[in-house]
Each structure stands twice: as structure tokens, then as C-alpha cells.
Enzyme design. Structure first.
Site, mmCIF file in Angstrom:
data_model
loop_
_atom_site.group_PDB
_atom_site.id
_atom_site.type_symbol
_atom_site.label_atom_id
_atom_site.label_comp_id
_atom_site.label_asym_id
_atom_site.label_seq_id
_atom_site.Cartn_x
_atom_site.Cartn_y
_atom_site.Cartn_z
ATOM 1 N N TYR A 34 39.505 17.996 30.042
ATOM 2 C CA TYR A 34 38.998 17.610 29.157
ATOM 3 C C TYR A 34 38.525 16.428 29.320
ATOM 4 O O TYR A 34 38.430 16.600 28.052
ATOM 5 C CB TYR A 34 40.117 17.942 27.753
ATOM 6 C CG TYR A 34 41.601 17.104 28.456
ATOM 7 C CD1 TYR A 34 41.394 15.830 28.240
ATOM 8 C CD2 TYR A 34 42.329 17.457 28.319
ATOM 9 C CE1 TYR A 34 42.563 15.433 28.946
ATOM 10 C CE2 TYR A 34 43.561 16.985 29.245
ATOM 11 C CZ TYR A 34 43.953 15.140 28.691
ATOM 12 O OH TYR A 34 44.885 14.616 29.472
ATOM 13 N N ASP B 168 49.834 21.662 26.795
ATOM 14 C CA ASP B 168 51.065 21.019 27.556
ATOM 15 C C ASP B 168 51.438 21.478 28.571
ATOM 16 O O ASP B 168 52.287 21.875 29.217
ATOM 17 C CB ASP B 168 52.240 22.080 25.815
ATOM 18 C CG ASP B 168 53.473 21.342 26.262
ATOM 19 O OD1 ASP B 168 53.436 19.418 26.259
ATOM 20 O OD2 ASP B 168 54.444 21.435 25.738
ATOM 21 N N CYS C 59 83.371 42.663 35.454
ATOM 22 C CA CYS C 59 82.226 43.021 34.796
ATOM 23 C C CYS C 59 82.429 44.338 33.726
ATOM 24 O O CYS C 59 82.819 44.808 34.252
ATOM 25 C CB CYS C 59 81.481 43.666 36.142
ATOM 26 S SG CYS C 59 80.140 44.290 35.284
ATOM 27 N N CYS D 62 81.462 47.668 34.772
ATOM 28 C CA CYS D 62 82.779 48.277 35.663
ATOM 29 C C CYS D 62 83.558 47.909 36.051
ATOM 30 O O CYS D 62 85.007 49.404 36.514
ATOM 31 C CB CYS D 62 81.233 48.987 37.077
ATOM 32 S SG CYS D 62 81.613 47.147 37.923
ATOM 33 N N GLU E 144 39.085 21.861 21.114
ATOM 34 C CA GLU E 144 39.449 22.136 22.395
ATOM 35 C C GLU E 144 41.369 22.270 21.633
ATOM 36 O O GLU E 144 42.006 21.272 21.069
ATOM 37 C CB GLU E 144 39.908 21.369 23.142
ATOM 38 C CG GLU E 144 38.320 20.521 24.011
ATOM 39 C CD GLU E 144 38.733 19.688 24.479
ATOM 40 O OE1 GLU E 144 39.754 19.287 25.236
ATOM 41 O OE2 GLU E 144 37.710 18.243 24.511
ATOM 42 N N CYS F 100 77.699 40.968 38.949
ATOM 43 C CA CYS F 100 78.643 42.130 39.885
ATOM 44 C C CYS F 100 78.644 42.355 40.859
ATOM 45 O O CYS F 100 77.307 42.493 41.693
ATOM 46 C CB CYS F 100 78.753 42.718 39.029
ATOM 47 S SG CYS F 100 79.575 44.547 39.285
ATOM 48 N N LYS G 57 45.292 21.466 22.753
ATOM 49 C CA LYS G 57 45.760 20.850 22.952
ATOM 50 C C LYS G 57 46.797 21.228 23.697
ATOM 51 O O LYS G 57 47.791 22.214 23.854
ATOM 52 C CB LYS G 57 46.726 20.206 22.150
ATOM 53 C CG LYS G 57 47.252 18.440 22.960
ATOM 54 C CD LYS G 57 47.945 17.534 21.403
ATOM 55 C CE LYS G 57 48.251 15.896 22.208
ATOM 56 N NZ LYS G 57 49.311 16.863 22.891
ATOM 57 N N LYS H 255 48.842 18.769 15.222
ATOM 58 C CA LYS H 255 49.896 19.207 16.070
ATOM 59 C C LYS H 255 50.571 20.134 15.171
ATOM 60 O O LYS H 255 50.483 20.745 14.105
ATOM 61 C CB LYS H 255 50.700 18.102 15.961
ATOM 62 C CG LYS H 255 50.534 17.051 16.429
ATOM 63 C CD LYS H 255 50.783 17.239 18.410
ATOM 64 C CE LYS H 255 52.186 17.587 18.822
ATOM 65 N NZ LYS H 255 52.246 15.631 19.330
ATOM 66 N N CYS I 216 77.904 49.602 40.478
ATOM 67 C CA CYS I 216 78.343 49.155 39.023
ATOM 68 C C CYS I 216 76.516 50.349 38.578
ATOM 69 O O CYS I 216 75.261 49.837 39.323
ATOM 70 C CB CYS I 216 77.636 47.830 38.706
ATOM 71 S SG CYS I 216 77.831 47.603 37.231
HETATM 72 S S1 IVH Z 1 42.121 14.082 25.117
HETATM 73 C C1 IVH Z 1 41.653 9.410 24.343
HETATM 74 N N1 IVH Z 1 41.936 16.591 25.247
HETATM 75 O O1 IVH Z 1 47.461 14.776 25.203
HETATM 76 C C2 IVH Z 1 41.254 11.083 24.583
HETATM 77 N N2 IVH Z 1 44.035 15.240 25.685
HETATM 78 O O2 IVH Z 1 48.071 12.197 23.790
HETATM 79 C C3 IVH Z 1 42.873 11.467 25.294
HETATM 80 N N3 IVH Z 1 46.253 16.236 25.712
HETATM 81 O O3 IVH Z 1 48.585 13.024 27.559
HETATM 82 C C4 IVH Z 1 43.203 12.873 25.497
HETATM 83 N N4 IVH Z 1 44.887 18.826 25.984
HETATM 84 O O4 IVH Z 1 46.656 14.586 28.376
HETATM 85 C C5 IVH Z 1 42.852 15.434 24.940
HETATM 86 N N5 IVH Z 1 43.107 19.065 25.199
HETATM 87 C C6 IVH Z 1 43.050 17.712 24.931
HETATM 88 C C7 IVH Z 1 44.771 17.607 25.178
HETATM 89 C C8 IVH Z 1 44.562 16.260 25.794
HETATM 90 C C9 IVH Z 1 46.134 17.794 25.998
HETATM 91 C C10 IVH Z 1 46.910 15.838 25.778
HETATM 92 C C11 IVH Z 1 46.729 14.412 27.239
HETATM 93 C C12 IVH Z 1 47.409 13.526 26.233
HETATM 94 C C13 IVH Z 1 48.282 13.517 25.448
HETATM 95 C C14 IVH Z 1 47.119 12.439 24.444
#
Ligand code: IVH
Length: 661
Positions: free
Chosen positions: A223, A116, A403, A406, A112, A421, A114, A309, A426
Site C-alpha cells: 500500500y 488487518d 462420549c 456413544c 484503500e 471419542c 485497511k 475504523k 461411534c
Molecule cells: S498506510 C503513513 N495503508 O495500519 C501511512 N496502512 O496505523 C502508513 N495498514 O501498521 C500506513 N492497511 O500496516 C496504510 N492500506 C493501508 C493499510 C495500512 C493496513 C496498517 C499499517 C500500519 C497501520 C497504520
């Protein structure tokens, strides 16, 4: 009443189709009609209003502080892998711990993205949302239920038989499009923009006043499942369950071996920017619950999951120069000229520095080595300097006093971050002003949009909005796309706009901070002639609903000779600058501000309705300007504040006696 129930079910269904499944069945207008009908019925029959009605998303009162929530099952974090080799090592360890089985497919993985954003937990009991919490330190988070209730993709009720207790876990985030639009608005109000969508999402969820959260473009991806998770034999089954109940489950894929996982990670590393939200990696999870249990956790991370990551979208380069840009609304923003640098496959040579304070607060000097970041479609930004790399030749950036387009002196009102401005003529702003002037909510000139306004300006046919009223059909017919009829139509549409009332005209001028509502308030008190003759900021600020910043902005506008000349020309052309007669308000509460607090025998909306129909204004916080506080049982801080300030406090009986509904 059956209709109310039907409407609620229908609105919930459309919410799900729109926010969760991305496949709406009805137009926005049709949805709005259903929503309004429900609102009207609930107002007429307050006894039918329920807390979990889809109309109640934005109802709760501000909190003093958040309560703490202990997570029965800790919310864990993830171990990281930065290289694909680390994923292979992790896979080897997982299979060794599970019994060295070499058979492909013995361990299935789920991948999946991750997200942010900010981790949250949503607790549903018997299919109803009862609590929403932040992750906090993993063991104890904060109760942000009333804020999460304002997020449209989080349903109040679930469909299709979830476990009795279901704690869905996921990430609340702000899509890039919503982030940019929100920041544009913030900047146009002269405030500091947010650095990135994650900060905005986190800040929005931690607001004590849910009305603020409700105005933020938040959404969620779920998730995982905390409590209630035993009901599923695999992670993929849990995600499928979430989706079935109407929750927005994070999309996932299944893999039979680690090489397929690696391919997926590499694919996303290359394609991350095709998404409308920020991701910082791919999460890989062992699918089987039983295998997850066998693997267990070390410290705060499970052994059964790992985050691959991505490289950060940041780079280091030299800030060669700082130039300023004049936006169409007059905002003068500093822009970084950089030695070209490759950040995640894109060459960056320009980046935003937001505003004067940003450059000062970060201590950025021209000539510095700087860190630049970019994220999706968000404009690259200089995030910080590297002072250790200085050689003494660096110097501070100075905002120009005039500005650059102008030459008129720029203005930066106190308390604002943006230098502007304010010269209405302008050229950098002229087109934008013509567009704004003609929009539907302003003068509503049919057929005059962005494209045509730019064309008329570029051809020198229209230099400012007063010139519009001089246009003749024979000037338009030579233009491509214009025939005699369409040229006439446009000229007629422009002439018809002279019928718009003064409040629209005032709004159409595009004065900083003046919206339709405030233009209405001002035009009810003063005429265009009054403003030209000089109305003081103090007398403008006396108008209920007009603050000091807005008043200063109006005075500043009418002080500038260029603007005065434009206004006079518009007057000569017959636009309406006459004071508007306010609609006569009636009722015993006209001009009175009323706060409602504590628990009452009827829903709050019932009392709000009664206050408004008696001509009063419902406000949410107690101040010295409050006239009455209607306090029910267990009224807390607002009652105390009212007593402290000597505001008249009424109980329900007293209220009913004074203002019979
Ligand atoms: S699983 C035991 N899945 O990443 C597993 N975490 O360090 C727990 N996060 O703050 C998390 N997308 O909020 C999981 N698809 C995803 C995620 C996800 C973002 C964040 C989560 C947590 C950090 C984990």
C-alpha cells in the site's frame, strides 16, 4: 543453459498471474510439470542453481535470532476516525492547511482497505528482493527476509523498470479460507488453534525457521513506497507502479471530495464480510505527493492520511450453557450457548470455546457475561469473561468423561489439547471414517465420495468400513441414481481396493496422527497381526520417524475392543495386513543422518542430493542422533553444537573422500 532461464522466466510469469493477478493461464498440473523440470535440471546441473531461482523459496536455514533493521524513512502509523463527522473535520483541516482552496477536485483522495495483518517493508535493489523487514516500532524492525521469500505473492524479481532502490510497504496477512483450513489441521493434530488470522500471520513471519513460515498460507497487499517514493508524483501513481512491477498492490479508488470518500467508507462497513480477508477500516490518503509534503506529519502519523475504523465485530452477552459437540473425527469440543446477541448485524447464539484448556485458561464460567467476537466466515468465539459482572451463581464447565453420543470413555492424550471419542463405531464419526477410508490416498475406492458414503450410512447399508465389502449390486440398484452398471462398478471398485498394500490399509483406518508416510514406516516393521497381538509404544517409537505421541495413538487404537473387532473383520474380508518389505536402501550412508552447514563450494541442494543418493537422510538441526556434520566456511552454531556433542565433523574434502559423488 537456455532452458533453465526460460523455465525460470515462465514460472515467474505464472506465479505472477496466479498470485498477483488472480488470472492463471495454466492448470496446476501444467505449472507443476514446469516446476519439476526446473528442479530436475538444477539438481543435475548444480552450477546453474541461483539463489533467486523460483525453486529456492524454501531453502534457508533456521536463524538464531533476527537482525535489526533501521528504516531509513520511518514507517508511520495512522490517526483514526470513528465517525464520518471526523472525516469531514479532517478534510476541512487538510484543505485549510493547503491554502483554503474550495475548488472541488483540488485535493484528491485515495481510499484503500485497511488490512488487518502485519506491516512489512520489502526492499528491492535493481529489481531484486534484497531485504524484508517488519515495521517494529516504526524506526527499527526485524530482518525477516528469508521468511518473506517464502511468501508466494512476493516476487524475487520485479518486471518493468522500478527505481534502482524501491522499498515497497504493505501488510502481510492470511486469507480467511487459509486460516480456517490451517486451524482445522492444527486442531486435528490435537494442538491449540490460533485465535485469529492476524495472530497467525504475525506468528508466522516471526519464525526463526523459514520452513515453518513456508507452510503458512501467507500473502501480501502493498500500500505504499518508502525509499524510492520520490519517483512518483502521486500515491495512486505509486500503486499503479507497484502493480506494473508485478507486486500485489492494494486495490484503491480515487475521490474528488470527502462526501464520495464517506460513501466508500460506508459501503465497505456494510460489505466488509464479503471479503476473504480481515479488514478493520478504510484508509484515506491525500493523493498528491506535493500536497503530502506540504501537510507533513505530527508525531508518528502523517497529516495527509487517516484511518476510518469500522465498529469491532464484538458484543457482550450471557453464556447460558456449555454443550459439547462430537466432530466427525471424534474431537469433542465445548460450544457456548449464548443469549442471542446482535454483532455487526448478525444474531449470534452459539460460539466456539475451542477446547477444555481454552475455557480454563480464560477463566470462563457458565453463567458469565462474556465478550464474543466474529470475523468474516470465522466461527464466532467467546474471547473473555467479564468477571466484574458475576453474582456468584456462575460455575465451572467440566468436560464429560464419556462420549455423549456413544457413551464410550473419552481420551485426552498427554500434551494434547483435544479430548476425543476413540470409539471407531461411534455414529458421530462413522461416516467420516468411511469417507477417509475410501479417499484416493487411502483405499482409493472410485465413486465413493462424501455424498454416497453419507447416504449408505443413513440408509443403514453400511455401518462401518468392513460393511463396504459386503455390499451387493441388488442393494444399490433401488437407490436413486444407480443403474445396474453403476451398482456393479461400485461393488467392483470396493473389491479392487483389497489389492492395496498394508500401509494404505493402516492409513485408511484413520488412526489419529497416522499419515501415509508414518503408516509406511510402521507397516515396514510390523504386520496387522503383530499390532493386534500388542506392540508396545516403546517398540513403535524406536522406528525412525515415529514419535511418542504417534506411538501412543497407535497402541491406544489397537487396545480398544471395537477397533480390534473391525480390524479382524477387515482381515477376514481379504484386505492386506501383511508386513511390507521395505525397499532395500543402498549406499554408504544408509541409516545415517547428516547436517550441512556453513558456506560450501556448491549449492546446498548439491550436497543434499549426494547424501540422499548415498542412502542417507539430510536433517536441518544437530542432535545426538546426527551421524555427520558437513561444515563449510564460517560454520556457526551447528558446528559448535556438533563439537559439543562429539558428532563427526567433515569438511568438503573429507566428505568427498568418504562418500564420492
Ligand atoms: S498506510 C503513513 N495503508 O495500519 C501511512 N496502512 O496505523 C502508513 N495498514 O501498521 C500506513 N492497511 O500496516 C496504510 N492500506 C493501508 C493499510 C495500512 C493496513 C496498517 C499499517 C500500519 C497501520 C497504520
Amino acid at each position: 543453459m537456455e532452458r533453465v532461464e526460460w523455465l525460470r522466466a515462465e514460472i515467474r510469469r505464472h506465479n505472477r498471474l496466479y498470485h498477483v493477478e488472480d488470472s492463471p493461464e495454466v492448470s496446476d498440473a501444467e505449472y507443476d510439470a514446469l516446476y519439476r523440470e526446473l528442479e530436475d535440471l538444477e539438481r543435475e546441473h548444480p552450477d546453474l542453481a541461483t539463489e533467486d531461482s523460483p525453486t529456492q523459496r524454501v531453502g534457508a536455514e533456521p536463524l538464531e535470532e533476527f537482525e535489526q533493521v533501521r528504516h531509513a524513512i520511518p514507517m508511520l502509523s495512522l490517526a483514526n476516525a470513528r465517525k464520518v463527522e471526523e472525516l469531514r473535520e479532517w478534510d476541512a483541516r487538510v484543505r485549510r492547511l493547503l491554502g483554503e482552496d474550495e475548488e472541488p477536485g483540488y485535493v484528491r483522495y485515495v481510499t484503500e482497505l485497511k488490512i488487518d495483518g502485519l506491516a512489512v517493508s520489502l526492499r528491492y535493489e535493481a529489481g531484486r528482493l534484497v531485504q524484508g523487514a517488519t515495521r517494529g516500532n516504526g524506526t527499527v524492525g526485524e530482518d525477516v527476509t528469508q521468511n518473506l521469500r517464502t511468501v508466494r505473492s512476493i516476487p524475487e524479481r520485479l518486471d518493468d523498470g522500478p527505481p534502482e532502490v524501491l522499498e515497497a510497504r504493505g501488510e502481510v496477512y492470511i486469507p480467511l479460507g487459509g486460516f480456517e483450513e490451517f486451524n482445522r489441521r492444527v486442531e486435528s493434530e490435537g494442538k491449540k488453534p490460533f485465535a485469529n488470522p492476524r495472530n497467525l500471520a504475525a506468528g508466522s513471519i516471526r519464525q526463526l525457521d523459514p520452513h515453518i513460515t513456508a507452510g503458512r498460507p501467507l500473502t501480501v497487499f502493498l500500500y505504499g513506497v518508502g525509499e524510492g517514493g520520490e519517483a512518483y508524483e502521486s500515491h495512486s501513481a505509486a500503486l499503479a507502479g507497484l502493480k506494473e512491477y508485478g507486486l500485489r498492490a492494494n486495490p484503491h479508488r480515487l475521490h474528488d471530495d470527502i462526501e464520495s470518500v464517506i460513501q466508500e467508507c460506508e459501503r465497505w462497513a456494510a460489505e466488509r464480510e464479503s471479503l476473504d480477508y480481515q479488514v478493520d477500516g478504510v484508509v484515506v490518503k491525500v493523493d498528491s505527493r506535493e500536497q503530502q509534503r506540504t501537510l507533513g506529519s505530527v508525531q508518528k502519523s502523517p497529516r495527509w492520511a487517516i484511518a476510518y475504523k469500522f465498529e469491532p465485530l464484538a458484543g457482550r452477552t450471557r453464556l447460558e450453557d456449555v454443550i459439547v459437540n462430537v466432530g466427525r473425527t471424534g474431537a469433542i469440543t465445548p460450544q457456548a450457548v449464548l443469549s442471542p446477541v446482535n454483532v455487526g448485524g448478525v444474531t449470534i447464539s452459539k460460539a466456539t470455546l475451542h477446547n477444555e484448556d481454552y475455557v480454563k485458561d480464560k477463566g470462563i464460567l457458565v453463567g458469565d457475561e462474556v465478550v464474543v467476537e466474529r470475523a468474516g466466515d470465522v466461527i464466532p468465539q467467546v474471547v473473555r469473561p467479564i468477571p466484574e459482572a458475576r453474582d456468584g451463581s456462575e460455575y465451572a464447565f467440566e468436560m464429560p468423561t464419556h462420549c455423549p453420543v456413544c457413551g464410550v470413555e473419552v481420551s485426552r492424550p498427554e500434551g494434547e489439547a483435544i479430548t476425543r471419542c476413540v470409539n471407531a463405531r461411534c455414529p458421530a464419526q462413522a461416516v467420516e471414517r468411511i469417507i477417509h477410508f475410501s479417499t484416493k490416498s487411502a483405499m482409493d475406492v472410485e465413486g465413493l465420495g462424501e455424498k454416497l458414503a453419507t447416504r449408505l450410512f443413513d440408509l443403514g447399508l453400511v455401518d462401518d468400513v468392513a460393511d463396504l465389502y459386503e455390499l451387493r449390486p441388488d442393494q444399490l440398484t433401488p437407490l436413486e441414481g444407480f443403474a445396474e452398471k453403476s451398482a456393479e462398478n461400485l461393488v467392483n471398485a470396493i473389491a479392487a481396493s483389497k489389492e492395496q498394500p498394508f500401509s494404505r490399509v493402516l492409513y485408511a483406518l484413520g488412526i489419529q496422527h497416522v499419515g501415509l508416510v508414518t503408516a509406511g514406516l510402521i507397516s515396514a516393521r510390523f504386520s496387522g497381526q503383530d499390532l493386534l497381538e500388542g506392540v508396545s509404544a516403546e517398540s513403535l517409537a524406536e522406528i525412525d520417524g515415529v514419535g511418542g505421541v504417534l506411538a501412543g495413538s497407535v497402541v491406544g487404537y489397537f487396545e480398544l475392543e471395537e477397533n480390534r473387532r473391525l480390524v479382524r473383520r477387515l482381515m477376514e474380508r481379504g484386505l492386506d495386513f501383511g508386513r511390507e518389505e521395505p525397499e532395500a536402501a543402498e549406499g554408504p550412508l544408509v541409516g545415517k543422518r547428516v547436517v550441512v552447514t556453513g558456506s560450501l563450494s556448491r549449492p546446498r541442494s548439491h550436497f543434499v542430493e549426494r547424501i540422499e543418493s548415498a542412502g542417507g537422510t539430510f536433517t536441518s538441526s544437530v542432535s545426538k542422533n546426527t551421524d555427520y556434520v558437513l561444515a563449510g566456511e564460517d560454520a556457526g552454531s551447528k558446528l559448535a553444537k556438533a563439537e559439543e556433542l562429539g558428532v563427526t565433523v567433515l569438511d568438503e574434502a573429507g566428505f568427498a573422500e568418504l562418500f564420492p559423488g
